[in-house]
Design a protein around this motif. Structure first.
Motif, PDB file in Angstrom:
ATOM      1  N   GLY A   1     -16.098  71.224 -47.682  1.00  6.48           N
ATOM      2  CA  GLY A   1     -15.390  70.089 -48.260  1.00  6.48           C
ATOM      3  C   GLY A   1     -16.216  68.819 -48.215  1.00  6.48           C
ATOM      4  N   LYS A   2     -15.809  67.825 -49.022  1.00  2.00           N
ATOM      5  CA  LYS A   2     -16.545  66.562 -49.111  1.00  2.00           C
ATOM      6  C   LYS A   2     -15.637  65.379 -48.793  1.00  2.00           C
ATOM      7  CE  LYS A   2     -19.840  68.200 -52.592  1.00  2.00           C
ATOM      8  NZ  LYS A   2     -20.352  68.001 -53.970  1.00  2.00           N
ATOM      9  N   LEU A   3     -16.215  64.409 -48.099  1.00  3.30           N
ATOM     10  CA  LEU A   3     -15.524  63.163 -47.786  1.00  3.30           C
ATOM     11  C   LEU A   3     -16.337  62.018 -48.361  1.00  3.30           C
ATOM     12  CD1 LEU A   3     -13.947  62.117 -44.400  1.00  3.30           C
ATOM     13  CD2 LEU A   3     -15.396  60.529 -45.674  1.00  3.30           C
ATOM     14  N   LEU A   4     -15.664  61.145 -49.101  1.00  4.49           N
ATOM     15  CA  LEU A   4     -16.334  60.017 -49.753  1.00  4.49           C
ATOM     16  C   LEU A   4     -15.681  58.725 -49.278  1.00  4.49           C
ATOM     17  CD1 LEU A   4     -18.413  59.157 -51.965  1.00  4.49           C
ATOM     18  CD2 LEU A   4     -16.540  59.320 -53.612  1.00  4.49           C
ATOM     19  N   ALA A   5     -16.518  57.790 -48.781  1.00  4.22           N
ATOM     20  CA  ALA A   5     -15.948  56.569 -48.220  1.00  4.22           C
ATOM     21  C   ALA A   5     -16.913  55.400 -48.299  1.00  4.22           C
ATOM     22  CB  ALA A   5     -15.574  56.803 -46.755  1.00  4.22           C
ATOM     23  N   PRO A   6     -16.373  54.196 -48.548  1.00  2.00           N
ATOM     24  CA  PRO A   6     -17.179  52.987 -48.350  1.00  2.00           C
ATOM     25  C   PRO A   6     -17.210  52.730 -46.846  1.00  2.00           C
ATOM     26  CG  PRO A   6     -14.969  52.391 -49.069  1.00  2.00           C
ATOM     27  CD  PRO A   6     -15.008  53.892 -49.020  1.00  2.00           C
ATOM     28  N   VAL A   7     -18.373  52.444 -46.308  1.00  5.90           N
ATOM     29  CA  VAL A   7     -18.507  52.275 -44.860  1.00  5.90           C
ATOM     30  C   VAL A   7     -19.260  50.981 -44.555  1.00  5.90           C
ATOM     31  CG1 VAL A   7     -19.363  53.273 -42.706  1.00  5.90           C
ATOM     32  CG2 VAL A   7     -18.542  54.777 -44.526  1.00  5.90           C
ATOM     33  N   GLY A   8     -18.736  50.196 -43.590  1.00  3.58           N
ATOM     34  CA  GLY A   8     -19.422  48.978 -43.187  1.00  3.58           C
ATOM     35  C   GLY A   8     -18.483  47.799 -43.128  1.00  3.58           C
ATOM     36  N   THR A   9     -19.011  46.676 -42.666  1.00  4.17           N
ATOM     37  CA  THR A   9     -18.220  45.453 -42.569  1.00  4.17           C
ATOM     38  C   THR A   9     -18.722  44.432 -43.587  1.00  4.17           C
ATOM     39  OG1 THR A   9     -19.653  44.817 -40.722  1.00  4.17           O
ATOM     40  CG2 THR A   9     -17.539  45.805 -40.168  1.00  4.17           C
ATOM     41  N   SER A  10     -19.687  43.623 -43.216  1.00  9.28           N
ATOM     42  CA  SER A  10     -20.197  42.627 -44.165  1.00  9.28           C
ATOM     43  C   SER A  10     -20.997  43.274 -45.288  1.00  9.28           C
ATOM     44  CB  SER A  10     -21.059  41.594 -43.441  1.00  9.28           C
ATOM     45  OG  SER A  10     -22.115  42.225 -42.747  1.00  9.28           O
ATOM     46  N   SER A  11     -21.683  44.364 -44.965  1.00 11.83           N
ATOM     47  CA  SER A  11     -22.438  45.125 -45.962  1.00 11.83           C
ATOM     48  C   SER A  11     -21.906  46.546 -45.979  1.00 11.83           C
ATOM     49  CB  SER A  11     -23.935  45.119 -45.606  1.00 11.83           C
ATOM     50  OG  SER A  11     -24.672  45.928 -46.498  1.00 11.83           O
ATOM     51  N   GLN A  12     -21.510  47.024 -47.150  1.00 13.07           N
ATOM     52  CA  GLN A  12     -20.891  48.354 -47.248  1.00 13.07           C
ATOM     53  C   GLN A  12     -21.718  49.299 -48.112  1.00 13.07           C
ATOM     54  OE1 GLN A  12     -17.005  47.720 -48.889  1.00 13.07           O
ATOM     55  NE2 GLN A  12     -16.311  46.443 -47.188  1.00 13.07           N
ATOM     56  N   LYS A  13     -21.742  50.564 -47.698  1.00 15.21           N
ATOM     57  CA  LYS A  13     -22.403  51.616 -48.468  1.00 15.21           C
ATOM     58  C   LYS A  13     -21.395  52.706 -48.780  1.00 15.21           C
ATOM     59  CE  LYS A  13     -26.864  50.848 -46.197  1.00 15.21           C
ATOM     60  NZ  LYS A  13     -27.900  51.431 -45.304  1.00 15.21           N
ATOM     61  N   LEU A  14     -21.483  53.253 -49.979  1.00 17.32           N
ATOM     62  CA  LEU A  14     -20.645  54.394 -50.334  1.00 17.32           C
ATOM     63  C   LEU A  14     -21.334  55.647 -49.820  1.00 17.32           C
ATOM     64  CD1 LEU A  14     -18.023  55.155 -51.806  1.00 17.32           C
ATOM     65  CD2 LEU A  14     -19.403  55.582 -53.843  1.00 17.32           C
ATOM     66  N   VAL A  15     -20.662  56.348 -48.912  1.00 19.43           N
ATOM     67  CA  VAL A  15     -21.258  57.482 -48.216  1.00 19.43           C
ATOM     68  C   VAL A  15     -20.519  58.766 -48.582  1.00 19.43           C
ATOM     69  CG1 VAL A  15     -21.678  58.490 -45.937  1.00 19.43           C
ATOM     70  CG2 VAL A  15     -22.038  56.045 -46.302  1.00 19.43           C
ATOM     71  N   LEU A  16     -21.276  59.805 -48.872  1.00 20.26           N
ATOM     72  CA  LEU A  16     -20.721  61.129 -49.170  1.00 20.26           C
ATOM     73  C   LEU A  16     -21.111  62.080 -48.043  1.00 20.26           C
ATOM     74  CD1 LEU A  16     -19.244  62.949 -51.286  1.00 20.26           C
ATOM     75  CD2 LEU A  16     -21.510  63.484 -52.208  1.00 20.26           C
ATOM     76  N   ILE A  17     -20.109  62.694 -47.434  1.00 18.62           N
ATOM     77  CA  ILE A  17     -20.338  63.633 -46.333  1.00 18.62           C
ATOM     78  C   ILE A  17     -19.824  65.004 -46.741  1.00 18.62           C
ATOM     79  CG2 ILE A  17     -19.566  64.262 -44.011  1.00 18.62           C
ATOM     80  CD1 ILE A  17     -19.647  61.379 -43.250  1.00 18.62           C
ATOM     81  N   GLU A  18     -20.614  66.031 -46.484  1.00 17.89           N
ATOM     82  CA  GLU A  18     -20.189  67.413 -46.739  1.00 17.89           C
ATOM     83  C   GLU A  18     -20.153  68.164 -45.419  1.00 17.89           C
ATOM     84  OE1 GLU A  18     -21.368  71.346 -49.439  1.00 17.89           O
ATOM     85  OE2 GLU A  18     -22.581  69.522 -49.556  1.00 17.89           O
ATOM     86  N   ARG A  19     -19.070  68.865 -45.173  1.00 18.10           N
ATOM     87  CA  ARG A  19     -18.944  69.654 -43.940  1.00 18.10           C
ATOM     88  C   ARG A  19     -19.572  71.018 -44.163  1.00 18.10           C
ATOM     89  NH1 ARG A  19     -13.501  70.223 -40.169  1.00 18.10           N
ATOM     90  NH2 ARG A  19     -14.643  70.662 -38.237  1.00 18.10           N
ATOM     91  N   LEU A  20     -20.708  71.256 -43.527  1.00 18.82           N
ATOM     92  CA  LEU A  20     -21.442  72.497 -43.708  1.00 18.82           C
ATOM     93  C   LEU A  20     -20.951  73.599 -42.765  1.00 18.82           C
ATOM     94  CD1 LEU A  20     -25.043  70.987 -43.966  1.00 18.82           C
ATOM     95  CD2 LEU A  20     -23.451  71.519 -45.831  1.00 18.82           C
ATOM     96  N   GLU A  21     -20.681  73.201 -41.520  1.00 18.96           N
ATOM     97  CA  GLU A  21     -20.162  74.117 -40.504  1.00 18.96           C
ATOM     98  C   GLU A  21     -19.156  73.345 -39.661  1.00 18.96           C
ATOM     99  OE1 GLU A  21     -23.470  75.655 -38.271  1.00 18.96           O
ATOM    100  OE2 GLU A  21     -24.626  76.111 -40.076  1.00 18.96           O
ATOM    101  N   GLU A  22     -18.580  74.005 -38.658  1.00 24.22           N
ATOM    102  CA  GLU A  22     -17.561  73.365 -37.821  1.00 24.22           C
ATOM    103  C   GLU A  22     -18.011  71.996 -37.304  1.00 24.22           C
ATOM    104  OE1 GLU A  22     -13.814  73.080 -36.219  1.00 24.22           O
ATOM    105  OE2 GLU A  22     -14.571  74.696 -37.502  1.00 24.22           O
ATOM    106  N   ASP A  23     -19.234  71.924 -36.801  1.00 25.93           N
ATOM    107  CA  ASP A  23     -19.731  70.671 -36.243  1.00 25.93           C
ATOM    108  C   ASP A  23     -21.011  70.193 -36.925  1.00 25.93           C
ATOM    109  OD1 ASP A  23     -17.744  70.302 -34.136  1.00 25.93           O
ATOM    110  OD2 ASP A  23     -18.638  72.093 -33.231  1.00 25.93           O
ATOM    111  N   LYS A  24     -21.212  70.617 -38.142  1.00 21.04           N
ATOM    112  CA  LYS A  24     -22.428  70.223 -38.862  1.00 21.04           C
ATOM    113  C   LYS A  24     -22.059  69.574 -40.193  1.00 21.04           C
ATOM    114  CE  LYS A  24     -26.905  71.964 -40.466  1.00 21.04           C
ATOM    115  NZ  LYS A  24     -27.749  73.175 -40.656  1.00 21.04           N
TER     116      LYS A  24
END
Length: 209
Positions: free
Chosen positions: A165-188
């Motif tokens: 699955g994929k998680l997409l989020a803007p991350v940061g406070t004064s400066s924000q980046k759009l980050v895409l995370i993919e869950r490859l394994e349970e903890d990876k």
């Protein structure tokens, strides 16, 4: 005054939005239904618009860009954190099977439900709650999208992703980046930064991380 055709042709197609399903979803969902009466003549402009009490509806390009980045399938179940006025959830509902959307501001959750009730978007559930906790009883999700920016991505949400699955989020406070995370394994997890963005901050428990 921009038209819906302007929105699709100039704001989206000419700016890297190529996914046909996303373009159709943006065509099908009328942004005018989700903005206040005094903003309807600006509904198709390429900018965020105020919807009351310092809250905004995201610009069409960002809504389309994020939907395209998730690469949703019509069998997917999606968690949205930050319902707002309901517009983004409506677009996602044209691309996935079921949308679960959480909104921390009570009046916004009510407004989103009212907006969606006027339409035929019947595959969206809206809950008034702190999105930091996600929607555990419906997890795991094929995709999770945040429409407000936490200082860092909550572990509670990462744990509600399916493997693959994929998680997409803007991350940061004064400066924000759009980050895409993919869950490859349970903890990876695999992380990719897509672009610089500007979203309202995620409030509630996320600010304590």
């Amino acid at each position: 005054m921009s038209t819906k055709k302007d929105m699709i042709e100039r704001q989206l197609k000419k700016r890297s939005i190529e996914d046909k399903a996303v373009l159709k979803a943006m065509q099908d969902v009328d942004r005018r239904l989700f903005v206040p009466e005094d903003m309807k003549d600006k509904a198709y402009e390429d900018s965020p618009l105020p919807i009351g009490k310092s809250q905004t509806i995201s610009q069409p390009y960002i809504v389309a860009y994020m939907a395209q980045a998730l690469g949703l399938k019509d069998s997917d179940r999606v968690l949205e954190v930050g319902t707002g006025c309901g517009y983004n959830a409506a677009v996602l509902s044209r691309l996935a099977k079921q949308i679960y959307s959480v909104e921390i501001i009570e009046w916004l959750a009510k407004q989103a439900k009212e907006n969606l009730k006027k339409t035929d978007y019947d595959t969206i559930e809206v809950r008034h709650a702190d999105g930091y906790e996600g929607w555990p009883e419906e997890a795991p999700f094929d995709a999770i999208q945040l429409t407000a920016a936490p200082p860092k991505i909550p572990e509670t949400l990462k744990k509600q992703l399916k493997i693959g699955g994929k998680l997409l989020a803007p991350v940061g406070t004064s400066s924000q980046k759009l980050v895409l995370i993919e869950r490859l394994e349970e903890d990876k997890f695999k992380k990719e930064t897509l672009l610089m963005v500007r979203f309202v901050p995620m409030t509630g428990e996320a600010q304590k991380d």
